[in-house]
Structures are given as C-alpha cells and as structure tokens.
Design a protein around this motif. Structure first.
Motif, short mmCIF file in Angstrom:
data_model
loop_
_atom_site.label_atom_id
_atom_site.label_comp_id
_atom_site.label_asym_id
_atom_site.label_seq_id
_atom_site.Cartn_x
_atom_site.Cartn_y
_atom_site.Cartn_z
N ALA A 99 75.72 94.48 16.07
CA ALA A 99 75.61 94.33 17.52
C ALA A 99 76.74 95.06 18.24
O ALA A 99 76.53 95.70 19.27
CB ALA A 99 75.61 92.85 17.90
N LEU A 100 77.96 94.97 17.70
CA LEU A 100 79.08 95.69 18.28
C LEU A 100 78.84 97.19 18.26
O LEU A 100 79.06 97.90 19.24
CB LEU A 100 80.37 95.36 17.52
N SER A 101 78.37 97.67 17.12
CA SER A 101 78.09 99.11 17.00
C SER A 101 76.92 99.52 17.89
O SER A 101 76.95 100.54 18.55
CB SER A 101 77.79 99.44 15.53
N GLY A 102 75.88 98.66 17.91
CA GLY A 102 74.66 99.00 18.64
C GLY A 102 74.79 98.96 20.14
O GLY A 102 73.93 99.51 20.85
N ALA A 103 75.85 98.33 20.66
CA ALA A 103 76.04 98.29 22.11
C ALA A 103 76.13 99.69 22.71
O ALA A 103 75.80 99.91 23.88
CB ALA A 103 77.30 97.49 22.45
N ALA A 104 76.54 100.66 21.89
CA ALA A 104 76.69 102.03 22.37
C ALA A 104 75.38 102.63 22.83
O ALA A 104 75.37 103.51 23.71
CB ALA A 104 77.30 102.89 21.28
N ARG A 105 74.28 102.18 22.26
CA ARG A 105 72.99 102.79 22.62
C ARG A 105 72.62 102.55 24.08
O ARG A 105 71.80 103.28 24.65
CB ARG A 105 71.88 102.28 21.70
N LEU A 106 73.20 101.53 24.69
CA LEU A 106 72.86 101.22 26.08
C LEU A 106 73.52 102.16 27.08
O LEU A 106 73.13 102.22 28.24
CB LEU A 106 73.28 99.78 26.41
N GLN A 149 77.97 108.02 16.63
CA GLN A 149 76.92 107.98 17.64
C GLN A 149 77.23 108.90 18.83
O GLN A 149 76.51 108.88 19.83
CB GLN A 149 76.74 106.54 18.15
N GLY A 150 78.27 109.69 18.71
CA GLY A 150 78.59 110.67 19.75
C GLY A 150 79.53 110.18 20.82
O GLY A 150 79.76 110.89 21.82
N LEU A 151 80.12 108.98 20.67
CA LEU A 151 81.04 108.49 21.67
C LEU A 151 82.41 109.15 21.52
O LEU A 151 82.77 109.62 20.44
CB LEU A 151 81.19 106.97 21.58
N GLN A 152 83.14 109.18 22.61
CA GLN A 152 84.48 109.78 22.63
C GLN A 152 85.52 108.75 23.06
O GLN A 152 85.18 107.67 23.55
CB GLN A 152 84.51 110.97 23.58
N LYS A 170 91.17 95.06 22.09
CA LYS A 170 90.60 95.69 23.29
C LYS A 170 89.98 97.00 22.84
O LYS A 170 90.67 97.99 22.55
CB LYS A 170 91.70 95.93 24.33
N LEU A 171 88.66 97.01 22.75
CA LEU A 171 87.91 98.13 22.18
C LEU A 171 87.27 98.93 23.30
O LEU A 171 86.53 98.38 24.12
CB LEU A 171 86.85 97.61 21.22
N THR A 172 87.54 100.22 23.35
CA THR A 172 87.02 101.06 24.41
C THR A 172 86.41 102.35 23.84
O THR A 172 86.83 102.83 22.79
CB THR A 172 88.12 101.44 25.42
N ALA A 173 85.45 102.89 24.56
CA ALA A 173 84.82 104.15 24.19
C ALA A 173 84.01 104.65 25.38
O ALA A 173 83.64 103.88 26.25
CB ALA A 173 83.93 104.00 22.96
N THR A 174 83.73 105.96 25.41
CA THR A 174 82.92 106.54 26.46
C THR A 174 81.88 107.47 25.85
O THR A 174 82.11 108.06 24.80
CB THR A 174 83.77 107.33 27.46
N ARG A 175 80.75 107.58 26.56
CA ARG A 175 79.75 108.58 26.17
C ARG A 175 79.96 109.83 27.01
O ARG A 175 80.19 109.73 28.22
CB ARG A 175 78.33 108.04 26.37
N PRO A 176 79.93 110.99 26.40
CA PRO A 176 80.16 112.23 27.16
C PRO A 176 79.15 112.37 28.31
O PRO A 176 78.02 111.90 28.22
CB PRO A 176 79.98 113.33 26.13
N ALA A 177 79.57 113.02 29.36
CA ALA A 177 78.66 113.33 30.45
C ALA A 177 77.60 114.31 29.99
O ALA A 177 77.83 115.11 29.09
CB ALA A 177 79.43 113.90 31.63
N ALA A 178 76.46 114.25 30.59
CA ALA A 178 75.36 115.14 30.20
C ALA A 178 75.70 116.59 30.51
O ALA A 178 76.36 116.90 31.49
CB ALA A 178 74.08 114.73 30.95
#
Length: 329
Positions: free
Chosen positions: A143-150, A301-304, A321-329
């Motif tokens: 679930a922690l890993s899968g949250a990125a898909r949202l 999953q491509g997060l930065q 405190k876990l943080t990550a971002t998805r690159p802009a399109a």
C-alpha cells in the motif's frame, strides 16, 4: 510466516474491526493530546506543509489515505479556506466511525470515503497530493508503494509512518504484553465458571467451592501483574477489569447470571480488540530497511526526490517522514 504476512494479517478483517471499535469510543484528541510533545511535532509538520503548499498550488486534489480522525487533513482544511485556493480534499479510511468523527468536526466539507487504503477507489494519476499520518503503513508495504500510482504529473507524496525504533513502538509492545498476560491468566473464564456453578443452585456446594478455589489463582495472577507492570493504558484497563471482577465476586447476589455472561464476553472482546490494535501498530512500524525498500520501489515507478527523514522528539525517533514527487509531464 514472513514479516509481510504478519503485516497483511494486521490489516485484515480482525484489525478492521479493532480499529472500528477504537473509533467508536476514542478520538484524535485522546490519541494525540495537544500537550504532548509528539503531537506538537506532528502538528508543526502539517502546518508547515499546508502553508508551503498554499504558496504554490492554488488548485489541487489532495487525499489523506487511512486518515483516521483527520489530524493531518484538518490542517489542510484550515489552510484551504484562503479565498485564493481551490483545493478538493478527500479522506479515506477503512473505519467508518473515524470518518463520522471527522465529518462532525470538519471546518470545510471534505469528501470522506470508507475504503481500503491498499486499494483506494481513485483513478491512477488523479491526485496532486497524497498524504498520510500513522495509517497507510497498516495496509502493508504494498500500500505504501502503491500510493504512488495516484499521483498526477508534478504530484507529491508526504507520508508520516511509525518508526520501529521509537517510543510509540516500545509503548505498544508493553501494552500488548500486559493484555496478553491478562488473557492468559484465565480470570474471565474462571469467573464465568464460578457464576455458572453459583447459578446451578444450592444442591451443588462442592462444585461451587471448587469453582471459587479455581478463581483465586487467576485473580492473584492479575494482582501480581498490576504490581509489576509500568503505568500505561493497558495497565489501567487491567486494573479496571480486576476491580470489576472483585466487585462481581463480593456482590454476586446483586447480579443476574444472564447479565453477567454478556458482560464477561464484552470484556474479553475488549481485550482482544486492544491486543489486535497494539499488535497491528507493532507490525506496521517501519525500520530502515523497510524505508530503503520503499524509496527503491518509488524510484522504480519513476518518482523523483525520494527521501526518508526522521522526526525526532526529545532525542527519540517518532516517525519517518517519507517524501517523493512525480516528474511534470
């Protein structure tokens, strides 16, 4: 059984019922009192994040996964009242009573959804912000890993997760051990047997005497446990139950057997539910290896900007405190 198997079990139907039981009686203010240093540290994180997000994101879809009573979400709600912001807030939790509490106390109308954080009912890429505090880890590493898909492009994650080496985990361990000892001593079963023999009539004095004798040992074991245990919520629970059992014994004539038996069942269910919560919290807590694996999963999953910091209180680790971002399109 592997650690992940245990964690999945902790997020199963029994744990779901245990947390629903908790939220029917408990609340965020009880779990996170304002005068607690840990509460203040957590509030500071969310106030700071809400202010920083408000400074750069006028429009956003934000979801709090496994939101519980909404400690984190309420800080976002307070910030969202600024007229320049158009935030759509969502809260998801598996325990409906938690959302009922949040709904009654919410400053603004978040959209609250009963659901499993391991399988959130939101489309992939539909959220600008995914956050959680002491909740998502109960649904397991997947679930922690899968949250990125949202996350939508340029979306970001901020998760606060129980630290396995912190005082919360140590407290949960102590509470669990006390409750397990109370269950193991057999006092509830002995009291049930004594009441059954007592109700069978005056024609069986020997059986009643034997039942009373069998009751003394577990009651004595509870007394020893109370003397040796540290002050904690589970000790208070055990102390209350010991007092109730003593009152049942000394004033047995004031209670009908038909009333006592359901009460004993309820006491047993309360202990089991409490133990399940404590065990679930212990199994949900993450160590350094867990967080390293999670950051690796997010990167794949491509997060930065994947990062795991530690929130410390009085020199002890409170949370990751876990943080990550998805690159802009």
């Amino acid at each position: 059984m592997s650690a992940d198997d245990l964690r999945n079990d902790a997020a199963g139907p029994d744990a779901r019922g245990a947390w629903s039981d908790y939220w029917r009686e408990g609340d965020t203010e009880h779990a996170l009192p304002d005068d607690n240093p840990g509460t203040r540290a957590l509030a500071e994180v969310w106030r700071g994040y809400a202010a920083e997000l408000a400074s750069r994101a006028g429009r956003a879809r934000i979801v709090d996964l496994a939101c519980g009573g909404g400690f984190a979400l309420r800080h976002l709600e307070a910030a969202s009242q600024a007229p320049s912001l158009e935030w759509e807030l969502f809260g998801l939790d598996i325990a409906a009573p938690a959302l009922e509490q949040l709904r009654k106390g919410a400053a603004t109308p978040s959209q609250l959804v009963v659901g499993d954080a391991a399988r959130p009912p939101f489309a992939d890429g539909s959220m600008n912000v995914v956050l959680s505090q002491f909740g998502l880890e109960y649904a397991g590493q997947e679930a922690l890993s899968g949250a990125a898909r949202l996350l939508a492009p340029a979306g970001e994650l901020l998760l606060l997760v129980h630290h396995a080496d912190g005082p919360v985990a140590a407290s949960c361990s102590a509470n669990r051990d006390i409750v397990e000892a109370v269950l193991a001593c057999g006092a509830l079963e002995a009291m049930r047997h004594w009441f059954e023999q007592r109700a069978s009539g005056r024609q069986r004095p020997l059986a009643r005497s034997q039942a009373a004798e069998k009751l003394r040992e577990p009651i004595s074991a509870m007394e020893s446990l109370l003397q040796q245990s540290p002050q904690c919520p589970a000790r208070q629970l055990a102390g209350r139950m010991h007092a109730d059992l003593a009152r049942l014994y000394t004033r047995a004539g004031a209670y009908a057997t038909a009333d006592v038996m359901p009460w004993l069942d309820g006491m047993h269910a309360e202990l089991v539910s409490y133990r399940q919560r404590m065990q679930g919290m212990l199994q949900a807590a993450r160590d350094a290896a867990d967080t390293e694996q999670l950051l690796s999963d997010w990167t794949s999953q491509g997060l930065q900007h994947c990062d795991a910091g530690v929130i410390e209180v009085e020199g002890q680790p409170l949370a990751w405190k876990l943080t990550a971002t998805r690159p802009a399109a």
